[in-house]
Design a protein around this motif. Structure first.
Motif, PDB file in Angstrom:
ATOM      1  N   ARG A  18       0.860  -1.184   0.000  1.00  0.00           N
ATOM      2  CA  ARG A  18       0.000   0.000   0.000  1.00  0.00           C
ATOM      3  C   ARG A  18       0.896   1.233   0.000  1.00  0.00           C
ATOM      4  NH1 ARG A  18      -2.965  -0.267   5.200  1.00  0.00           N
ATOM      5  NH2 ARG A  18      -1.167  -1.485   5.799  1.00  0.00           N
ATOM      6  N   VAL A  19       0.484   2.255  -0.723  1.00  0.00           N
ATOM      7  CA  VAL A  19       1.206   3.524  -0.734  1.00  0.00           C
ATOM      8  C   VAL A  19       0.319   4.560  -0.066  1.00  0.00           C
ATOM      9  CG1 VAL A  19       2.238   5.328  -2.143  1.00  0.00           C
ATOM     10  CG2 VAL A  19       2.424   2.933  -2.866  1.00  0.00           C
ATOM     11  N   LEU A  20       0.837   5.170   0.986  1.00  0.00           N
ATOM     12  CA  LEU A  20       0.112   6.200   1.728  1.00  0.00           C
ATOM     13  C   LEU A  20       0.869   7.509   1.608  1.00  0.00           C
ATOM     14  CD1 LEU A  20      -0.266   4.109   5.003  1.00  0.00           C
ATOM     15  CD2 LEU A  20      -1.910   4.252   3.138  1.00  0.00           C
ATOM     16  N   THR A  21       0.143   8.597   1.604  1.00  0.00           N
ATOM     17  CA  THR A  21       0.808   9.901   1.661  1.00  0.00           C
ATOM     18  C   THR A  21       0.622  10.465   3.061  1.00  0.00           C
ATOM     19  OG1 THR A  21      -1.135  11.082   0.849  1.00  0.00           O
ATOM     20  CG2 THR A  21       0.470  10.368  -0.792  1.00  0.00           C
ATOM     21  N   THR A  22       1.627  11.156   3.539  1.00  0.00           N
ATOM     22  CA  THR A  22       1.566  11.749   4.870  1.00  0.00           C
ATOM     23  C   THR A  22       1.190  13.219   4.757  1.00  0.00           C
ATOM     24  OG1 THR A  22       3.888  12.373   4.818  1.00  0.00           O
ATOM     25  CG2 THR A  22       3.363  10.177   5.686  1.00  0.00           C
ATOM     26  N   ALA A  23       0.849  13.810   5.877  1.00  0.00           N
ATOM     27  CA  ALA A  23       0.505  15.232   5.893  1.00  0.00           C
ATOM     28  C   ALA A  23       1.668  16.088   5.400  1.00  0.00           C
ATOM     29  CB  ALA A  23       0.084  15.649   7.300  1.00  0.00           C
ATOM     30  N   SER A  24       2.895  15.638   5.651  1.00  0.00           N
ATOM     31  CA  SER A  24       4.055  16.421   5.209  1.00  0.00           C
ATOM     32  C   SER A  24       4.177  16.429   3.683  1.00  0.00           C
ATOM     33  CB  SER A  24       5.348  15.883   5.835  1.00  0.00           C
ATOM     34  OG  SER A  24       5.606  14.558   5.408  1.00  0.00           O
ATOM     35  N   ALA A  76       3.260  -4.178  -6.482  1.00  0.00           N
ATOM     36  CA  ALA A  76       3.478  -5.622  -6.552  1.00  0.00           C
ATOM     37  C   ALA A  76       4.707  -6.068  -5.762  1.00  0.00           C
ATOM     38  CB  ALA A  76       3.597  -6.064  -8.002  1.00  0.00           C
ATOM     39  N   ASP A  77       5.842  -5.400  -6.002  1.00  0.00           N
ATOM     40  CA  ASP A  77       7.106  -5.858  -5.418  1.00  0.00           C
ATOM     41  C   ASP A  77       7.663  -4.954  -4.330  1.00  0.00           C
ATOM     42  OD1 ASP A  77       7.156  -8.041  -7.185  1.00  0.00           O
ATOM     43  OD2 ASP A  77       8.023  -6.785  -8.755  1.00  0.00           O
TER      44      ASP A  77
END
Length: 82
Positions: free
Chosen positions: A4-10, A35-36
């Motif tokens: 999973r790719v999450l973005t942070t507030a920064s 995938a990898d």
């Protein structure tokens, strides 16, 4: 199991400053990691955490943290390369 790719507030201001075209290109490149996992180039330790800096094919540099057990990537910073 995929990553999973999450973005942070920064990273929010970095993403908000992108044009729609650039945002799509960055997101497409980050989706390539699902995938990898991420390449994890240029590791550095900041405050006890290992951060990574990689250059995306679209020409942006991304700084991120990896949580291996939960398989997520937290984007901390995004910069356009000169």
């Amino acid at each position: 199991m995929s990553w999973r790719v999450l973005t942070t507030a920064s990273a929010d201001p970095d993403f908000q400053a992108l044009t729609e075209k650039d945002r799509r290109a960055v997101v497409d490149d980050l989706f390539g990691w699902l995938a990898d996992g991420p390449p994890r180039s240029s590791p550095r330790v900041v405050g006890g955490a290992v951060l990574f800096d990689d250059v995306l094919p679209c020409g942006f540099s991304v700084s991120y943290f990896v949580d291996e057990p939960d398989r997520y990537i937290a984007v901390l910073r995004l910069r356009r390369l000169p």
